[in-house]
Design an enzyme around this catalytic site. Structure first.
Site, mmCIF file in Angstrom:
data_model
loop_
_atom_site.group_PDB
_atom_site.id
_atom_site.type_symbol
_atom_site.label_atom_id
_atom_site.label_comp_id
_atom_site.label_asym_id
_atom_site.label_seq_id
_atom_site.Cartn_x
_atom_site.Cartn_y
_atom_site.Cartn_z
ATOM 1 N N GLY A 166 2.233 1.906 10.707
ATOM 2 C CA GLY A 166 3.202 3.003 10.592
ATOM 3 C C GLY A 166 3.889 3.362 11.898
ATOM 4 O O GLY A 166 4.544 4.401 11.990
ATOM 5 N N ASN A 190 0.869 -1.185 0.000
ATOM 6 C CA ASN A 190 0.000 0.000 0.000
ATOM 7 C C ASN A 190 0.899 1.224 0.000
ATOM 8 O O ASN A 190 1.517 1.530 1.016
ATOM 9 C CB ASN A 190 -0.901 -0.033 1.240
ATOM 10 C CG ASN A 190 -1.718 1.244 1.390
ATOM 11 O OD1 ASN A 190 -1.830 2.040 0.451
ATOM 12 N ND2 ASN A 190 -2.283 1.446 2.573
ATOM 13 N N GLU A 195 -5.641 -5.291 10.305
ATOM 14 C CA GLU A 195 -4.632 -4.273 10.553
ATOM 15 C C GLU A 195 -4.945 -3.548 11.862
ATOM 16 O O GLU A 195 -5.759 -2.612 11.873
ATOM 17 C CB GLU A 195 -4.632 -3.245 9.419
ATOM 18 C CG GLU A 195 -4.322 -3.817 8.067
ATOM 19 C CD GLU A 195 -3.712 -2.767 7.143
ATOM 20 O OE1 GLU A 195 -2.603 -2.985 6.681
ATOM 21 O OE2 GLU A 195 -4.338 -1.716 6.931
ATOM 22 N N LYS A 213 -0.014 4.282 -0.289
ATOM 23 C CA LYS A 213 -0.677 5.478 0.282
ATOM 24 C C LYS A 213 -0.441 6.673 -0.645
ATOM 25 O O LYS A 213 -0.387 6.503 -1.856
ATOM 26 C CB LYS A 213 -0.178 5.732 1.700
ATOM 27 C CG LYS A 213 -0.168 4.463 2.555
ATOM 28 C CD LYS A 213 0.055 4.729 4.004
ATOM 29 C CE LYS A 213 0.178 3.410 4.741
ATOM 30 N NZ LYS A 213 0.062 3.533 6.169
ATOM 31 N N SER A 234 3.173 -2.532 10.283
ATOM 32 C CA SER A 234 4.621 -2.564 10.522
ATOM 33 C C SER A 234 5.255 -3.908 10.164
ATOM 34 O O SER A 234 6.198 -4.346 10.825
ATOM 35 C CB SER A 234 4.939 -2.176 11.974
ATOM 36 O OG SER A 234 4.497 -0.858 12.224
ATOM 37 N N HIS A 243 -9.532 1.090 4.715
ATOM 38 C CA HIS A 243 -8.262 1.281 5.433
ATOM 39 C C HIS A 243 -8.515 2.211 6.623
ATOM 40 O O HIS A 243 -9.297 3.152 6.527
ATOM 41 C CB HIS A 243 -7.209 1.884 4.496
ATOM 42 C CG HIS A 243 -5.833 1.847 5.071
ATOM 43 N ND1 HIS A 243 -5.423 2.748 6.021
ATOM 44 C CD2 HIS A 243 -4.788 1.003 4.866
ATOM 45 C CE1 HIS A 243 -4.173 2.455 6.369
ATOM 46 N NE2 HIS A 243 -3.768 1.406 5.683
ATOM 47 N N GLU A 246 -6.888 4.555 7.816
ATOM 48 C CA GLU A 246 -6.650 5.987 7.571
ATOM 49 C C GLU A 246 -7.871 6.638 6.937
ATOM 50 O O GLU A 246 -8.136 7.824 7.152
ATOM 51 C CB GLU A 246 -5.385 6.168 6.707
ATOM 52 C CG GLU A 246 -4.128 5.934 7.538
ATOM 53 C CD GLU A 246 -2.918 5.455 6.766
ATOM 54 O OE1 GLU A 246 -2.904 5.550 5.529
ATOM 55 O OE2 GLU A 246 -1.981 4.956 7.424
#
Ligand code: PEP
Length: 247
Positions: free
Chosen positions: A167, A9, A161, A11, A207, A91, A93
């Protein structure tokens, strides 16, 4: 038997000058025994799909509607038309930054499927949810409300996730990952039947890197990874692809 998946991904990262990395990843994927998907910014989809041979081209989001007055958005049909085969929906985010809820994510997954895109549906708990002991409740609710009512291993990938691992360099313990992946498998089997439940890839994301991929991918019901930061460069993504490839 499920074929493992290494999904990247990117992003909001990646320019045409980064095609060198895409080509290296493509070349390294030629002889591996896993599916490799790179979810790039939409600006790179067309070129990537035309200039790669061994990897799938993915997008990172799509709108719930087919078309219309939604300035700045992109539809599943457009993504497909540009050459993508996969799209990430839900996702964290997007859940956090755009308040996307489970029901909207299901609509996105539905329209992705209608357009013959395979949907990578992301689920996972926040740190507060983990600390308060409601991880499995949250994951169950996300699965029940975000997945289309009819799915199969051909149309859907689930990515677990944990939001607090994305991250951050933090990863759950092996026991924590195992607990959630086993739980997801059982929920998929209960909701969609054993055959369909067994056919769906469940990826771990958060991660993942070249150092921890072996340990994580050895866990039963971990069928690969959804990788953010470490997928940006060929040097860091190729070892993950190789580790996820079946011998
Ligand atoms: C992600 O964004 O899906 C992700 C897993 O990111 P990272 O690997 O950087 O934690």
């Amino acid at each position: 038997m499920r074929r493992p998946t290494a999904a990247g991904n990117w992003k909001m990262n990646g320019l045409r000058e980064n095609f060198d990395d895409i080509f290296l990843i493509d070349a390294a994927s030629k002889h591996v025994n896993c599916d490799v998907i790179l979810c790039v910014p939409d600006t790179l989809i067309k070129e990537m799909s035309e200039r790669t041979n061994n990897i799938f081209t993915g997008s990172q989001n799509c709108h719930i509607n087919k078309s219309g007055a939604f300035t700045g958005d992109i539809s599943a049909e457009m993504i497909k038309d540009a050459g993508a085969t996969h799209v990430i929906v839900g996702h964290s985010e997007r859940r956090v930054n755009y308040n996307e809820n489970n029901h909207q994510i299901r609509e996105k997954a539905n329209i992705a499927l209608e357009n013959k895109l395979k949907a990578i549906v992301c689920i996972g708990e926040t740190l507060t949810e983990r600390k308060t002991g409601v991880t499995l409740d949250i994951v169950k609710r996300q699965l029940v409300d975000s997945l289309p009512l009819e799915i199969s291993g051909e149309t859907i990938i689930v990515a677990y996730e944990p939001v607090w691992a994305i991250g951050t360099g933090l990863t759950p313990s092996i026991e924590q990952i195992k607990e959630v992946h086993d739980f997801i498998r059982i929920e998929l089997e209960n909701n969609f039947g054993a055959k369909i439940g067994q056919s769906i890839n469940i990826l771990y994301g958060g991660s993942m890197n070249a150092k921890n991929v072996d340990e994580i991918s050895a866990i039963k019901n971990v069928d690969g990874g959804l990788v953010g930061g470490a997928s940006l460069k060929a040097d860091s993504f190729i070892p993950i692809i190789n580790a996820l490839s079946l011998d």
